[in-house]
Design a protein around this motif. Structure first.
Motif: not given
Length: 443
Positions: A141, A110, A319, A105, A112
């Protein structure tokens, strides 16, 4: 299981910068070539390949979309994925370990999904620890691929021979029953523990800490592990005494890995153990384990301060890449894919989640599936029933030490655990060293 690359923050910062530049290039270049009819690029590690391929085919038939499916061995997966992300390779959906979430993140690898109602609606059916394990800094995520937890198991035959009718409900009872088993001619070391430095050690120790009513860090992420009343010191003290005072755990446990412990428990050499729940199928398979049919789960024993039989849970999830989310066509296709695989398919069923359990033994995050007759039949066959497993899953807690610096901290933690197991340091000294390292890394 595996952990994030034990690299320094400076290296992560460099990768973050590279990824950020790559995402800009992807959004403005490669992603522009994708449209509604473009294939979904899906990357996973090499697990449940036949089941995944079958579901890919079902997805293609149901949606008319094509999927480019690639997988890499687990040992090389993380490196392969990071290389592809930094190199702007076309990726839409990928499998992610909860242990990697903060670093991925922070690096911008990745996207959201909080603004994707088609995916967020599945939180209502998910176990709480599963959803929490996909959240970082208040943002979600992904959608779960599978979720599991550590289970306390016992050998019914060994307990019966010692005149014990019910499994222990507290760690003090584990000691008492183990001593009784030893005295009645049972195994010399009734409690089996895998305390070798491998990728499962943090799950084992987290399960013990949580079962003692403790935590490593508070809600703000600050270390509380050195506080003698917050579970870590108590849990590791219990292990040290089990080895060196009560002698119910073998001194060789400090070199025992999870897979070797599994073999020993399956051979009927111990009365109690802590194992990943998905191992129950192999442990109760007569073709793999001599003790099959005698190994059953019980709720995790409680420490003196605990108010629940808590354990450690973890997940793997689907993800979406920022490149996929930035393009309307790719985003729509990726969302359909993630829902079909991590949620309900076009028949309105959690088909893949059930298939992964019944075919390969992987537990799920989707709580309504526990009432499914085929799921119940699976647990009846391989665990003597699914009630205890469902109850334990409801009290599972995600690892609270997952942070961008987890890998570096974990090296210190592993050394600290071992120093106590070998009786070379006090539990308090080990916990203090871990807390100091956490504080230094957190800054």
């Amino acid at each position: 299981m595996a952990f994030p690359d034990r690299s320094r923050i400076s290296r992560r910062s460099l990768l973050k910068a590279s990824a950020a530049g790559g995402l800009v290039a992807t959004t403005g270049g490669i992603s522009a070539t994708f449209g509604q009819g473009a294939p979904v690029n899906f990357t996973s590690w090499s697990a449940a390949v036949d089941q995944v391929r079958s579901h890919v085919s079902a997805f293609e038939r149901a949606t008319g979309l094509k999927v480019n499916y690639e997988n890499f061995p687990w040992a090389q997966y993380r490196t392969s994925v990071v290389t592809r992300l930094v190199g702007n390779a076309p990726m839409d959906v990928l499998w992610v370990s909860d242990a990697w979430l903060p670093e991925f993140a922070e690096a911008g690898w990745l996207a959201t999904i909080d603004d994707v109602p088609e995916l967020m609606k599945y939180n209502a059916d998910a176990a709480q620890f599963c959803t929490q394990s996909m959240v970082y800094k208040g943002k979600q995520y992904g959608l779960a691929y599978y979720g599991d937890h550590m289970s306390f198991i016992y050998n019914t035959e060994i307990l019966q021979k010692a005149g014990i009718t019910t499994p222990p409900t507290s760690w003090e009872e584990v000691v008492q029953q183990s001593l009784k088993i030893k005295q009645s001619g049972g195994p010399e070391f009734p409690m089996l523990m895998a305390l070798g430095i491998d990728t499962w050690l943090i799950e084992f120790m987290s399960a013990l800490v949580f079962a003692h009513g403790g935590r490593f860090v508070d809600a703000s992420g600050n270390a509380i592990m050195a506080d003698a009343n917050r579970g870590v010191v108590e849990a590791v003290s219990w292990v040290r005494e089990a080895i060196h005072t009560h002698k119910i755990v073998s001194p060789g446990a400090v070199e025992t890995t999870e897979i070797n412990a599994l073999r020993a428990m399956g051979a009927g050499q111990h009365a109690f153990a802590i194992v990943p729940t998905y191992r129950l199928r192999a442990l109760n398979d007569p073709s793999q384990a001599p003790a099959a049919g005698k190994l059953r789960p019980a709720l995790m024993p409680r420490g003196p301060r605990a108010t629940a039989s808590a354990t450690c849970g973890w997940i793997r999830f689907y993800g979406m890449t920022p490149g996929a989310k930035a393009n309307a066509g790719r985003r729509a296709n990726a969302v359909r894919f993630m829902e079909f695989f991590g949620g309900k398919d076009t028949t309105g069923s959690y088909t893949l989640q059930k298939l992964l359990l019944t075919d390969v033994g992987l537990p799920f995050c989707t709580t309504p599936l526990s009432a499914d007759p085929e799921v119940q039949a699976f647990w009846t066959r391989w665990a003597g029933g699914g009630d205890v497993i469902a109850q334990q899953a409801a009290t599972a807690v995600k690892k609270d030490v997952i942070a961008p610096w987890f890998g570096e901290w974990n090296e210190t933690a592993n050394a600290a655990w071992q120093s106590v197991f070998l009786n070379r340091a006090t539990p308090q000294a080990a916990a203090t060293a871990m807390a100091a390292k956490w504080k230094d890394l957190k800054g």
